[in-house]
Enzyme design. Structure first.
Site, PDB file in Angstrom:
ATOM      1  N   LYS A 102      35.201  42.686  44.512  1.00 18.89           N
ATOM      2  CA  LYS A 102      36.139  43.223  43.518  1.00 18.89           C
ATOM      3  C   LYS A 102      35.465  43.344  42.149  1.00 18.89           C
ATOM      4  O   LYS A 102      35.848  44.168  41.320  1.00 18.89           O
ATOM      5  CB  LYS A 102      37.370  42.311  43.431  1.00 18.89           C
ATOM      6  CG  LYS A 102      38.478  42.828  42.537  1.00 18.89           C
ATOM      7  CD  LYS A 102      39.787  42.111  42.813  1.00 18.89           C
ATOM      8  CE  LYS A 102      39.743  40.667  42.413  1.00 18.89           C
ATOM      9  NZ  LYS A 102      39.793  40.464  40.944  1.00 18.89           N
ATOM     10  N   HIS A 105      45.143  31.418  53.512  1.00 18.21           N
ATOM     11  CA  HIS A 105      45.283  32.620  52.702  1.00 18.21           C
ATOM     12  C   HIS A 105      46.294  33.545  53.354  1.00 18.21           C
ATOM     13  O   HIS A 105      46.269  33.750  54.573  1.00 18.21           O
ATOM     14  CB  HIS A 105      43.942  33.337  52.567  1.00 18.21           C
ATOM     15  CG  HIS A 105      42.964  32.608  51.702  1.00 18.21           C
ATOM     16  ND1 HIS A 105      43.338  31.625  50.826  1.00 18.21           N
ATOM     17  CD2 HIS A 105      41.617  32.719  51.578  1.00 18.21           C
ATOM     18  CE1 HIS A 105      42.275  31.175  50.197  1.00 18.21           C
ATOM     19  NE2 HIS A 105      41.215  31.819  50.637  1.00 18.21           N
TER      20      HIS A 105
END
Length: 898
Positions: free
Chosen positions: A560, A167
């Site tokens: 999120k 990532h």
């Protein structure tokens, strides 16, 4: 970061006064202070030589103004610092940003060096660490609670399984990281040299040269790395640290547990570390990771470990100069040699010449020869599996024991055994990840009798690649298949259906791992799992593995989705229910935690998080993702890597102790109503922000989110779609990274203040903070996140958007959260209960401020209305470069990205 004498000695009275006052408030260890003075002075010399006194003076002006602004919020110093940042030419602003970034790299190095010093001092003073800090002390505590036999059983089953991912959160270039590592070696040499002597002078001269290299190296990558580049970057951690460090972790624990017996008899510590990797295997949203990349990733890792084993066998073999008369070989070791001599007389003769009458040395060199043949793929001499090499090593070990050379058997030879048990011939257990919707689309095509797309053919090719890797390097080399956005049991069954489409009855052995990411998916997880384990493929695989099952939990998207507070509570509840279901079903569960480096992605100290988990959700096994800057911070330096592994393993062992499980379960039940109130109120508050009309484009305006996508951090795209009209299309990494860069860190704390205010009872919450590990971990992590925010700078970013209502909402929640966190943790400021962490944050803040002001300058210019002729102009490109330079510097200063 120490503030004093950063680039050289201050020369005016005001500078001395400002720096002296700031320095007085920080408890900097003398040795670290000396290192930073030296490194800062060398950087100052480089700046003068490269850019002249004018560059140096400009850096100093901005530095002193930001220190003054940080120290006295009532003065006009902040406005003065902003004016200085605005006054630079764009070229000078670039240079100043690079100077501060270089300085952060040097200070991070000095802090790491100080950590190593402290660890070495502690190593010589037993008893200074807490029970949860080391495996040895955790094991001693466990014995008192469950008895010797049960404690030994739990130690034997201990497993720590970090999974390295690609990532894109490492803002530094690899060239910069390499330069810093060389500087670290030189700093160690400088410490060891006689004060004022020739060797110390030589080390300083070489450091000056290396800092000049650091200054002259372009801080930004010119292009994104390929997935193969990412594989090779991660391999550097194995080559430089992990391959040799992990056996030393085992040995240190065995030494602590058994004292003088360690090294003279069979160890009690198992090879409990397993290293996983998504690098080259994670194709969710990354079109550049193909089946051929996965094959290459496995080949590269295998080549690295086989070379490492070959060198280790030769090194230990060369030292095993035990004469046949004093240490006669066993019949099994003699047979090993004779079989080899019959198969390859020339090679045997050469080895015999090197090792006359030294049978054990000769056989270890023979094993090195066979490992080299395995690496090259050379015919009859190669090993088919790592188990064959382990059998040969154990034969050598048994022979040495039988002949009385026990310390050799359980010394160097045991280290070799531990390395093979940990790494096999594959080094990393490569895991594939793909989105459930990609599988569904591929199956629909395959079962429609229409020609299949290139994407579906690639999906099938992945299963062929897994089968080849398993055939060449064993089942551990590849076989876990993670399904992103698992929303139904059929999403898991689809993996086996696709494998049959690819290879029929020759499909690879697969451990299909569901990944539950959203709030709704976490709640549905137990039902999905209960259905999945009824599928024939799952039943068959679980029967082969002793009823084992792995389940992955996503921290990023859940945070999120509903905000950090509700996500943390939902994750705890999901783990609790999944663990209870597994207990009732007699399933050995491993929960795989998809944690990132930043708080908004599950970051924070892993050991305290482990001890806050629900009963039976750990049970001696802890697996998590490690990524970007976290990989190098935790595993890049041997002493720090050893300490980290020991701490996490200790917490993993201790988490299942009766006392810890009773505390966590009792607290969860006692404060269930508090949790319910916090969940509802925090979610409502979070939704009032993120579901407000126009929030997504506003977010993209007030943070450098769009520009972050231009940084060549990794091969993976920053978002799933082309627009930022919806947060669903935005990956969690840029969501967190962008708020961090804006010095708001909203992804890590928003909603907590409202949640605590809704409970309202300060006495109850203070008690809960003390007694409820989940709340304590949450609040401590938020305190760290808040300490890295800066309200004055946050206001400047929020002012970039034309939404006073949303800006006010953010600032109100920031003030409320800060107020409650300070009330519950005690003292008058953030992190007063964690003075070392507080010092690290406070020392960095004014210097990060300088880079933030430069970033704001660039962002304002890029956000300003432009006429048609100016669009895409060179001026825009220059501002964009300054912004990206500042992003890299702020990441280095805060040591948090995604």
């Amino acid at each position: 970061m120490t503030p004093e004498h950063v680039f050289t000695e201050p020369t005016n009275t005001e500078a001395i006064r400002v720096i002296g006052r700031f320095e007085a408030g920080q408890g900097i260890p003398d040795a670290m202070r000396s290192d930073v003075r030296m490194l800062g002075g060398l950087l100052g010399q480089v700046l003068r030589e490269a850019g002249g006194d004018d560059l140096f003076d400009d850096v100093e002006r901005l530095r002193l103004a930001t220190i003054q602004a940080y120290e006295d919020s009532t003065s006009d110093a902040f406005e003065r610092a902003s004016a200085i940042a605005e006054s630079f030419t764009i070229a000078r602003a670039d240079e100043v940003a690079r100077a501060f970034t270089c300085y952060f790299h040097l200070v991070n190095l000095a802090e790491e060096h100080q950590r190593v010093r402290v660890l070495r001092e502690r190593a010589g003073q037993p008893g200074r660490e807490d029970a949860a800090d080391t495996v040895a002390t955790a094991y001693a505590r466990l014995r008192t609670e469950v008895g010797d036999e049960e404690a030994r059983r739990r130690l034997a089953g201990l497993r720590f399984h970090p999974v390295f991912t690609a990532h894109p959160t490492e803002a530094r270039r690899r060239a910069v990281s390499s330069s810093i590592r060389r500087l670290s070696d030189l700093l160690t040499q400088h410490d060891a040299a006689s004060a004022g002597g020739a060797e110390q002078h030589r080390a300083r001269r070489r450091m000056l040269e290396e800092i000049d290299t650091l200054w002259r190296t372009a801080p930004l990558r010119s292009q994104k790395p390929s997935p193969t580049d990412e594989v090779r970057t991660v391999m550097g951690v194995f080559d430089e640290t992990l391959f040799t460090t992990v056996p030393h972790v085992y040995r240190r624990i065995d030494d602590a547990l058994r004292g003088e017996e360690s090294g003279a008899s069979a160890p009690v510590v198992p090879a409990f570390v397993r290293i996983g990797s998504w690098v080259g295997g994670d194709r969710d949203g990354n079109p550049f990771v193909t089946a051929s990349v996965t094959r290459e990733a496995s080949q590269i890792a295998s080549d690295h470990v086989l070379r490492g084993l070959e060198r280790a066998l030769e090194r230990i073999g060369r030292t095993l100069t035990l004469d046949a008369e004093t240490t006669p070989p066993s019949a099994e070791v003699t047979a090993l040699w004779n079989d080899f001599a019959a198969a390859d007389a020339d090679a045997a003769a050469a080895l015999a010449t090197r090792s006359p009458d030294e049978p054990h040395r000769r056989v270890l060199l023979l094993l090195a020869h066979r490992v080299a043949a395995t690496r090259r793929g050379d015919g009859a001499q190669r090993y088919a599996t790592p188990e064959e090499l382990l059998a040969d090593l154990r034969a050598v070990q048994a022979s040495l024991v039988a002949s009385g050379a026990r310390r050799h058997a359980f010394g160097g030879v045991q280290h070799l055994i531990w390395q093979v048990e940990t790494y096999g011939f594959h080094l990393t257990e490569l895991e594939v990840r793909q989105h459930s919707q990609v599988h569904a689309k591929a199956l629909a095509e395959l079962e429609s009798d229409e020609p299949i797309s290139a994407q579906t053919e690639e999906v099938l090719e992945v299963f062929r690649a897994i089968a080849e890797i398993q055939r060449d390097r064993g089942l551990r080399a590849a076989g876990r298949y993670v399904v992103s956005f698992t929303q139904a049991a059929s999403d898991l069954a689809n993996v086996h259906r696709l494998a049959r489409h690819a290879l029929g009855d020759d499909a690879p052995v697969l451990d299909v791992v569901p990944l539950f990411e959203t709030f709704a998916d976490l709640q549905a997880a137990p039902g999905i799992l209960a259905e999945a384990v009824t599928f024939p493929e799952f039943r068959a695989r679980m029967a082969e593995t002793g009823n084992r099952l792995e389940v992955m939990l996503g921290y990023s998207d859940s945070s999120k989705d509903v905000g950090p507070v509700a996500a943390n509570l939902a994750l705890y509840e999901a783990q609790e229910k999944i663990a209870q279901w597994a207990q009732d079903s007699d399933i050995e569960l491993t929960l795989f935690h998809g944690r990132g480096g930043a708080l908004g992605r599950g970051g924070g100290p892993a050991n305290s998080a482990i001890l806050a988990q629900p009963p039976h959700s750990v049970d001696g096994r802890f697996k998590l993702t490690e990524q970007g800057e976290v990989i190098f911070a935790r595993y890049g330096e041997p002493a720090i890597a050893m300490r980290h592994i020991d701490q996490v393993a200790a917490a993993t062992l201790l988490a299942s102790s009766p006392s810890v499980e009773q505390r966590t379960s009792g607290a969860a039940a006692r404060y269930a109503e508090v949790a319910a109130v916090m969940d509802r109120s925090s979610r409502d508050r979070f939704f009032s922000l993120v579901k407000a009309e126009g929030f997504a484009p506003w977010f993209a305006t007030v943070t450098p989110m769009e520009e972050i996508g231009l940084l060549a951090l990794g091969s993976r795209p920053a978002r799933r779609g082309l627009s930022v009209e919806s947060l669903e299309d935005l990956r969690a990494i840029p969501w967190v990274f962008a708020w961090t860069q804006a010095r708001i860190n909203l992804a890590g704390w928003f909603g907590l203040g409202t949640a605590l205010e809704a409970v309202g009872d300060e006495a109850l919450l203070t008690e809960a903070y003390r007694e409820w590990p989940l709340l304590r971990t949450m609040i401590d992590n938020v305190a760290m996140s808040l300490a890295k925010t800066d309200e004055r700078i946050a206001r400047e970013y929020l002012a970039l958007g034309d939404r006073d209502d949303l800006a006010a909402l953010v600032l109100e929640e920031l003030a409320l959260t800060r107020q409650w966190v300070i009330r519950l943790t005690g003292g008058e400021g953030l992190l007063e209960n964690k003075p070392v962490l507080q010092r690290a944050v406070q020392l960095r803040s004014p210097y990060v401020d300088a880079l933030s002001l430069l970033q704001l300058r660039a962002l304002r210019a890029l956000r300003a209305p432009a006429d048609a002729e100016a669009t895409g102009s060179g001026a825009d490109a220059e501002q964009q470069r300054l912004l990206l330079l500042s992003v890299s510097g702020v990441a280095a200063g805060l040591q948090n990205t995604g």
